[in-house]
Design a protein around this motif. Structure first.
Motif, PDB file in Angstrom:
ATOM      1  N   ARG A  82     -47.767  -4.620 -43.440  1.00  0.00           N
ATOM      2  CA  ARG A  82     -48.054  -6.037 -43.255  1.00  0.00           C
ATOM      3  C   ARG A  82     -48.376  -6.698 -44.594  1.00  0.00           C
ATOM      4  NH1 ARG A  82     -52.993  -5.815 -39.258  1.00  0.00           N
ATOM      5  NH2 ARG A  82     -53.505  -4.163 -40.725  1.00  0.00           N
ATOM      6  N   ILE A  83     -48.262  -7.995 -44.621  1.00  0.00           N
ATOM      7  CA  ILE A  83     -48.824  -8.761 -45.727  1.00  0.00           C
ATOM      8  C   ILE A  83     -49.983  -9.551 -45.133  1.00  0.00           C
ATOM      9  CG2 ILE A  83     -48.435 -10.528 -47.481  1.00  0.00           C
ATOM     10  CD1 ILE A  83     -45.512  -9.778 -47.526  1.00  0.00           C
ATOM     11  N   LEU A  84     -51.148  -9.402 -45.732  1.00  0.00           N
ATOM     12  CA  LEU A  84     -52.343 -10.032 -45.193  1.00  0.00           C
ATOM     13  C   LEU A  84     -52.862 -11.073 -46.168  1.00  0.00           C
ATOM     14  CD1 LEU A  84     -54.103  -6.702 -44.186  1.00  0.00           C
ATOM     15  CD2 LEU A  84     -52.761  -8.182 -42.698  1.00  0.00           C
ATOM     16  N   ASP A  85     -53.669 -11.973 -45.668  1.00  0.00           N
ATOM     17  CA  ASP A  85     -54.330 -12.893 -46.590  1.00  0.00           C
ATOM     18  C   ASP A  85     -55.630 -12.235 -47.035  1.00  0.00           C
ATOM     19  OD1 ASP A  85     -56.404 -13.427 -44.797  1.00  0.00           O
ATOM     20  OD2 ASP A  85     -56.387 -15.566 -45.284  1.00  0.00           O
ATOM     21  N   ARG A  86     -56.387 -12.918 -47.872  1.00  0.00           N
ATOM     22  CA  ARG A  86     -57.556 -12.272 -48.469  1.00  0.00           C
ATOM     23  C   ARG A  86     -58.607 -11.923 -47.421  1.00  0.00           C
ATOM     24  NH1 ARG A  86     -58.583 -14.846 -52.922  1.00  0.00           N
ATOM     25  NH2 ARG A  86     -60.775 -14.358 -53.150  1.00  0.00           N
ATOM     26  N   ASN A  87     -58.540 -12.571 -46.259  1.00  0.00           N
ATOM     27  CA  ASN A  87     -59.492 -12.257 -45.191  1.00  0.00           C
ATOM     28  C   ASN A  87     -58.844 -11.431 -44.089  1.00  0.00           C
ATOM     29  OD1 ASN A  87     -61.595 -13.821 -46.423  1.00  0.00           O
ATOM     30  ND2 ASN A  87     -60.443 -15.638 -45.786  1.00  0.00           N
ATOM     31  N   MET A  88     -57.802 -10.746 -44.442  1.00  0.00           N
ATOM     32  CA  MET A  88     -57.099  -9.836 -43.545  1.00  0.00           C
ATOM     33  C   MET A  88     -56.402 -10.530 -42.381  1.00  0.00           C
ATOM     34  SD  MET A  88     -57.811  -7.167 -45.297  1.00  0.00           S
ATOM     35  CE  MET A  88     -57.691  -5.544 -44.555  1.00  0.00           C
ATOM     36  N   GLU A  89     -56.091 -11.791 -42.554  1.00  0.00           N
ATOM     37  CA  GLU A  89     -55.260 -12.473 -41.566  1.00  0.00           C
ATOM     38  C   GLU A  89     -53.810 -12.053 -41.808  1.00  0.00           C
ATOM     39  OE1 GLU A  89     -55.767 -14.986 -39.284  1.00  0.00           O
ATOM     40  OE2 GLU A  89     -57.839 -15.601 -39.646  1.00  0.00           O
ATOM     41  N   PRO A 134     -46.081 -14.521 -38.371  1.00  0.00           N
ATOM     42  CA  PRO A 134     -46.744 -15.195 -37.248  1.00  0.00           C
ATOM     43  C   PRO A 134     -47.120 -16.647 -37.547  1.00  0.00           C
ATOM     44  CG  PRO A 134     -48.156 -13.490 -38.188  1.00  0.00           C
ATOM     45  CD  PRO A 134     -46.823 -13.328 -38.804  1.00  0.00           C
ATOM     46  N   LEU A 135     -47.287 -16.992 -38.817  1.00  0.00           N
ATOM     47  CA  LEU A 135     -47.684 -18.373 -39.109  1.00  0.00           C
ATOM     48  C   LEU A 135     -46.480 -19.265 -39.366  1.00  0.00           C
ATOM     49  CD1 LEU A 135     -50.821 -17.734 -41.328  1.00  0.00           C
ATOM     50  CD2 LEU A 135     -50.663 -18.017 -38.857  1.00  0.00           C
ATOM     51  N   GLY A 136     -45.305 -18.784 -39.062  1.00  0.00           N
ATOM     52  CA  GLY A 136     -44.113 -19.602 -39.223  1.00  0.00           C
ATOM     53  C   GLY A 136     -43.847 -19.894 -40.690  1.00  0.00           C
ATOM     54  N   GLY A 137     -43.768 -21.148 -41.033  1.00  0.00           N
ATOM     55  CA  GLY A 137     -43.379 -21.523 -42.391  1.00  0.00           C
ATOM     56  C   GLY A 137     -44.507 -21.500 -43.407  1.00  0.00           C
ATOM     57  N   VAL A 174     -55.620 -18.142 -46.053  1.00  0.00           N
ATOM     58  CA  VAL A 174     -54.831 -18.890 -45.085  1.00  0.00           C
ATOM     59  C   VAL A 174     -55.389 -20.290 -44.852  1.00  0.00           C
ATOM     60  CG1 VAL A 174     -54.293 -19.025 -42.633  1.00  0.00           C
ATOM     61  CG2 VAL A 174     -53.745 -16.974 -43.891  1.00  0.00           C
ATOM     62  N   ARG A 175     -56.709 -20.414 -44.816  1.00  0.00           N
ATOM     63  CA  ARG A 175     -57.283 -21.731 -44.534  1.00  0.00           C
ATOM     64  C   ARG A 175     -56.998 -22.704 -45.663  1.00  0.00           C
ATOM     65  NH1 ARG A 175     -63.077 -19.419 -43.717  1.00  0.00           N
ATOM     66  NH2 ARG A 175     -62.342 -18.631 -45.705  1.00  0.00           N
ATOM     67  N   THR A 176     -57.163 -22.248 -46.891  1.00  0.00           N
ATOM     68  CA  THR A 176     -56.854 -23.104 -48.028  1.00  0.00           C
ATOM     69  C   THR A 176     -55.365 -23.422 -48.059  1.00  0.00           C
ATOM     70  OG1 THR A 176     -58.616 -21.981 -49.219  1.00  0.00           O
ATOM     71  CG2 THR A 176     -57.119 -23.343 -50.523  1.00  0.00           C
ATOM     72  N   GLN A 177     -54.592 -22.398 -47.773  1.00  0.00           N
ATOM     73  CA  GLN A 177     -53.147 -22.585 -47.729  1.00  0.00           C
ATOM     74  C   GLN A 177     -52.792 -23.659 -46.696  1.00  0.00           C
ATOM     75  OE1 GLN A 177     -50.667 -20.985 -49.521  1.00  0.00           O
ATOM     76  NE2 GLN A 177     -49.031 -22.066 -48.433  1.00  0.00           N
ATOM     77  N   TYR A 178     -53.454 -23.550 -45.571  1.00  0.00           N
ATOM     78  CA  TYR A 178     -53.179 -24.508 -44.503  1.00  0.00           C
ATOM     79  C   TYR A 178     -53.583 -25.918 -44.923  1.00  0.00           C
ATOM     80  CZ  TYR A 178     -52.799 -26.434 -39.852  1.00  0.00           C
ATOM     81  OH  TYR A 178     -52.435 -27.182 -38.783  1.00  0.00           O
ATOM     82  N   ASP A 179     -54.758 -26.052 -45.554  1.00  0.00           N
ATOM     83  CA  ASP A 179     -55.202 -27.357 -46.068  1.00  0.00           C
ATOM     84  C   ASP A 179     -54.172 -27.905 -47.044  1.00  0.00           C
ATOM     85  OD1 ASP A 179     -57.517 -27.015 -44.657  1.00  0.00           O
ATOM     86  OD2 ASP A 179     -58.628 -26.192 -46.373  1.00  0.00           O
ATOM     87  N   ALA A 180     -53.709 -27.039 -47.931  1.00  0.00           N
ATOM     88  CA  ALA A 180     -52.758 -27.460 -48.958  1.00  0.00           C
ATOM     89  C   ALA A 180     -51.440 -27.887 -48.328  1.00  0.00           C
ATOM     90  CB  ALA A 180     -52.533 -26.317 -49.955  1.00  0.00           C
ATOM     91  N   GLU A 181     -51.007 -27.115 -47.311  1.00  0.00           N
ATOM     92  CA  GLU A 181     -49.731 -27.459 -46.671  1.00  0.00           C
ATOM     93  C   GLU A 181     -49.831 -28.810 -45.962  1.00  0.00           C
ATOM     94  OE1 GLU A 181     -47.147 -24.742 -45.163  1.00  0.00           O
ATOM     95  OE2 GLU A 181     -47.604 -23.291 -46.742  1.00  0.00           O
ATOM     96  N   LYS A 182     -50.987 -29.017 -45.347  1.00  0.00           N
ATOM     97  CA  LYS A 182     -51.188 -30.271 -44.629  1.00  0.00           C
ATOM     98  C   LYS A 182     -51.141 -31.455 -45.604  1.00  0.00           C
ATOM     99  CE  LYS A 182     -54.973 -31.232 -42.142  1.00  0.00           C
ATOM    100  NZ  LYS A 182     -56.133 -30.867 -41.298  1.00  0.00           N
TER     101      LYS A 182
END
Lengths: 585, 366
Positions: free
Chosen positions: A67-74, A157-160, A224-232
């Motif tokens: 797997r590839i995980l984020d820093r919090n194992m997501e 799982p997180l799509g794009g 992932v959360r920061t990534q998500y903020d940035a994508e938004k």
């Protein structure tokens, strides 16, 4: 009596003939023994060697891709077991009927299925990697000559989300782009080769047992959360200004961890083939652009570090017009500034003021300092395809090169270079290498870890701190106001670089790259952030386009991290500041 | 006057030893194939056991049956051979397996007339030669040689038509060997061979599979995957066996590598699992058997017994030598099973009945 003698003689003759024959037969047995001795005792090795090929076959087991995980194992990328459907056309009877059933169960075109079944072959794929429900319903039909094989499918799982950075895998599950490509070996795990015995038909009759899989996981620096903020945030600017591309990079200045790399136009790794190849590369390392005013951060740092200038030192901004080597330099938006300290030159982003700073510094010192910041060479970030950008050696500069470089022209940087240089400022003047791999785990144990290169001093701590104060001032009183968050200190710098028209050899007034570089929190920077918006339509100036993106991301991060220093963080549309900022540049 | 003594039990010992080796090796060599084909690894072993039981019953019966009484049966044995060999050629009566019509189906059991014919011809020609000698016509070409040669020729051609070249050649060679010891002029025999030579040439060159066998015998490595396959696989079996073999049941060549591992190439599997030592022991057993058989022939009280014992012994010995030579690449690939050892129903019975007759002869001395 005579007859008896004859009989006795003939009997003796018969016995002699018999004995002769017996000896011949013994000679035959002897020949066989001699031959056996030759084959079995003298030259047996030849046959033993020859036989090895036909007895054994290597069987390679590939473990499930990690797997590839984020820093919090997501989970960012994982492997899902699927079934692939194939047919043995030579072994089928009613092909028309079978094709109809397959087409219905798998939702495929009847004619294309039929064509596959009509192949004169022992093997033909029908469809690879079908879902559970489709597999179950087709299997239950029990069609003769239709078979299934396990195949893993890569699933995001997180799509794009972060797709350009994660990359993707081909049908055979080998990484073709991004982290999937770069860490293909680690993710693929250790293949196990076992020896199987086979019979003359080549059938393996003693199949070795598949060894238990080891789970390899790549823990990335992505949050992932920061990534998500940035994508938004980047999505918002992308939808509003329809730029060619837009990106946000967030990096931890001390470690070089890349928390977010959000890029648009995006793509979905689950379905990479339906996106153009241009959308499959990470822009952060492959886009070269003229940084424009964000570059003033590093020119100022170089000047302060070398003692060529101090923040309070005054520079003549020539009332908005300055000629040098036959070339006329102007301020953005035709602003006219007179004499002001470096504080204001920086905050108001005066080009002419920065030229003066550059002149005081001199070509050599400017060039060498910029090289120390890492411009003109790869950062070494772990993404495939990183380019160097261009920073020509000062020896080949023309007379107008020094003034141009001073405010971010005649130099090409990549977003990652800029973030890395920014982090060096935020990190007290020492270099830090950006990276995406944090560690590699095998069954939960760490088997590989990012190792940071020895940090190098780029500028003095004091020079870095002074530049950060200037960036802070630029946000509170200068061009970066649109990034300001009430109650939270940000150090930042806008940048608007007009694009150079290679055909007409001039800078175009209608096409620009708008960017914003930030360090926050300003009093003790933890993160570096860069926003780059390529050719926003309608509004070309950094302050308007890129700064709010930075603010959105920082605001979301700080809110989540509970950082607000004073009072409750609230979002206020500051129309006065909006217009003021717009008027500034 | 002949004295009746005990039969030579050393002959019986050799035969029992060979049959036991055969049972073990048939099971070892056929297990994989039988398992794949019939779902029962002991499929062939069970059949071989059944036939061996039948064969030993035949052996003891023949041992008790005074061989001299066979003389009266000789003409009938010859005629029934010809009839059976003729019958097996008729489509629908003879069962065709992979292009050859060699088997008759009798009540669920298959029976090979040529195996019966081999023994019947030995008995018949032993009798014919005694008669010719007694009537003094043995050395005459027209009245002595021609009739027996034609009688042999009829059977030879019938077996050849199946086609079963191996058996027909073995049978003919054994009968010619009887001609030779009986005292028929050597020039007749030699002349016959010379006359046959062109026919042989045509038969071999015209039949594609025989020509290929000859060519692959000359250089098996020229085409190891096709025509040279069997003999190379046989070499591999012998080579892997080295001095003492890989051990019973551990050979790999029988796993579909070596075709006919439990029949014509069982010697190769012995070589693989028991090595040179095992092979030498088998060769030695046959050599001892041949020696004892010929000794019994030489001690036989009258020519009929001598011919009978010599013919049976020569038949066993010749077929064994040819089988060994084929397995070790000294002769071109020829489908001939190894007496007593190879899988083979009616053949095993006939070998054991032959051994019974040999034992019967062995108990008489001049």
């Amino acid at each position: 009596m005579h007859d008896e003698m004859i009989t006795a003689r003939s009997v003796r003759l018969k016995k002699i003939r018999l004995a002769v024959f017996m000896l011949l037969m013994f000679a035959g047995f002897g020949a066989v023994l001699a031959r056996l001795f030759d084959v079995q005792m003298l030259h047996y090795k030849r046959y033993v060697d020859y036989s090895k090929n036909q007895y054994y076959q290597k069987v390679v087991f590939s473990p499930t891709r990690g797997r590839i995980l984020d820093r919090n194992m997501e989970t960012l990328a994982m492997t899902v077991p699927m079934k692939s459907v194939f047919a043995t056309p030579t072994n089928m009877e009613n092909k028309a009927g079978a094709a109809a059933i397959i087409a219905r169960e798998l939702g495929m075109d009847y004619r294309s299925v039929r064509a596959r079944l009509e192949k004169k072959a022992h093997f033909a794929w029908i469809r690879r990697k079908v879902g559970d429900a489709e597999y179950e319903s087709l299997r239950s039909r029990g069609l003769r000559g239709v078979m299934f094989v396990d195949e893993d499918r890569r699933f995001y799982p997180l799509g794009g989300v972060a797709s350009r950075v994660l990359g993707f895998c081909g049908l055979d599950n080998s990484g073709l782009a991004g982290l999937e490509y770069l860490y293909d070996k680690s993710l693929a795990g250790e293949q196990v080769t076992l020896i199987a015995q086979k019979d003359a038909a080549g059938r393996i009759f003693q199949y070795p047992e598949k060894p238990p899989d080891s789970n390899f996981d790549l823990v990335s620096t992505i949050d992932v959360r920061t990534q998500y903020d940035a994508e938004k945030a980047v999505r918002r600017v992308y939808d509003r200004y329809r730029p060619k591309s837009a990106l946000v990079v967030v990096m931890e200045v001390r470690t070089g961890d890349l928390l977010a790399v959000a890029e648009l136009p995006g793509m979905d790794s689950n379905d990479y083939a339906s996106y153009p190849t241009s959308s499959q590369r990470p822009l952060t390392v492959t886009q070269a652009y003229e940084p424009g005013s964000t570059f003033k951060i590093f020119v100022s740092a170089a000047a302060i570090d070398s003692g060529a200038a101090s923040p309070d030192e005054k520079f003549d901004c020539e009332n908005g017009r300055f000629e040098m080597y036959g070339k006329t330099f102007k301020e953005a938006k035709n602003n006219k500034y007179q004499i002001m300290p470096l504080w204001d030159v920086f905050a108001k982003s005066s080009n002419i003021g920065m030229i003066k700073v550059g002149q005081k510094l001199g070509e050599k010192r400017l060039y060498e300092s910029l090289r120390k910041f890492g411009f003109g060479e790869r950062t070494g970030v772990d993404l495939p395809g990183e380019i160097t950008g261009t920073l020509r050696p000062y020896q080949s500069w023309s007379g107008s090169s020094l003034p141009s470089v001073s405010f971010g022209q005649e130099v090409n940087t990549t977003p990652i270079q800029l973030v890395a240089a920014l982090s060096a400022i935020g990190n007290g003047g020492t270099s830090v290498r950006p990276h995406l791999m944090k560690r590699i785990l095998k069954d939960g144990r760490v088997v590989g870890e990012h190792s940071a290169p020895e940090p190098k001093r780029v500028v003095s701590r004091s020079a870095a701190e002074q530049v950060i104060r200037m960036m802070r001032y630029a946000v509170t009183n200068g061009t970066g106001k649109m990034a300001a968050i009430p109650g939270y200190d940000i150090a930042g710098k806008t940048g608007t670089a007009q694009k150079f028209d290679n055909e007409r050899r001039v800078y175009m007034s209608d096409r620009a790259i708008s960017s914003f570089a930030a360090l926050f929190p300003a009093n003790a920077p933890e993160y570096a952030l860069l926003v780059v918006v390529d050719e926003p339509m309608g509004a070309g100036w950094g302050g308007e386009v890129a700064a709010p993106v930075a603010r959105d991301v920082i605001e979301a991060m700080t809110r989540r991290n509970g950082v607000p220093a004073e009072g409750q963080l609230k979002y206020v549309v500051d129309w006065k500041n909006f217009r003021a900022a717009a008027a500034y540049e | 006057m002949p004295r009746k003594l005990e039969p030579d039990f050393r002959i019986l010992f050799c035969v029992v030893a060979l049959v036991l080796v055969g049972l073990v090796m048939v099971y070892s060599a056929s297990g994989t194939v039988a398992g794949a084909k019939y779902g029962d690894t002991a499929y062939f072993l069970k059949r071989q056991l059944l036939w061996a039981g039948l064969g030993f019953a035949g052996l003891f019966a023949a041992m008790r049956f005074d061989y001299r009484r066979l003389q009266g049966l000789a003409p009938y044995l010859y005629i029934s051979s010809v009839v059976l060999l003729f019958l097996v050629l008729i489509p629908g009566v003879g069962r065709e397996v992979s292009g050859a019509r060699r088997w008759l189906h009798v009540g669920g059991l298959t029976f090979q007339p040529s195996e019966f014919a081999k023994l019947a011809l030995i008995i018949a020609f032993s009798h014919f030669l005694v008669k010719k000698e007694n009537s003094g016509r043995l050395k005459d070409f027209v009245t002595g040689y021609v009739p027996v040669a034609v009688a042999l020729g009829v059977c030879f051609v019938l077996i050849l038509l199946q086609p079963d070249m191996g058996t027909s050649v073995i049978a003919a060679l054994v009968v010619f060997f009887l001609f030779f010891i009986s005292g028929i002029r050597f020039s007749f025999i030699l002349g016959t061979f010379l006359v046959m030579l062109p026919f042989f040439y045509v038969a071999v060159v015209n039949v594609a599979y025989r020509r290929r066998r000859i060519l692959s015998f000359l250089d098996p490595w020229a085409d190891p995957s096709d025509t040279g396959f069997q003999i190379i696989q046989s070499f591999i079996a012998f080579g892997n066996g080295h001095a003492f073999g890989t051990g019973l049941g551990t050979g790999r060549q029988k796993n579909f590598f070596l075709p006919d591992a439990h029949t014509d190439f069982i010697f190769s599997i012995i070589g693989e699992e028991f090595g040179f030592a095992g092979c030498a022991l088998i060769v030695l057993l046959f050599a001892v058997l041949v020696y004892l058989g010929f000794r019994a022939a030489m001690r036989a009280p009258e020519p009929f017994g001598m011919y009978l014992a010599a013919g049976i012994t020569a038949c066993v010995g010749l077929q064994a030598v040819v089988n060994f030579c084929v397995a070790t690449g000294l002769l071109p690939t020829k489908g001939l099973p190894l007496p007593f050892i190879s899988l083979g129903g009616s053949a095993l019975v006939m070998w054991l009945v032959s051994a019974g007759i040999l034992l019967n002869v062995s108990q008489y001395r001049t």
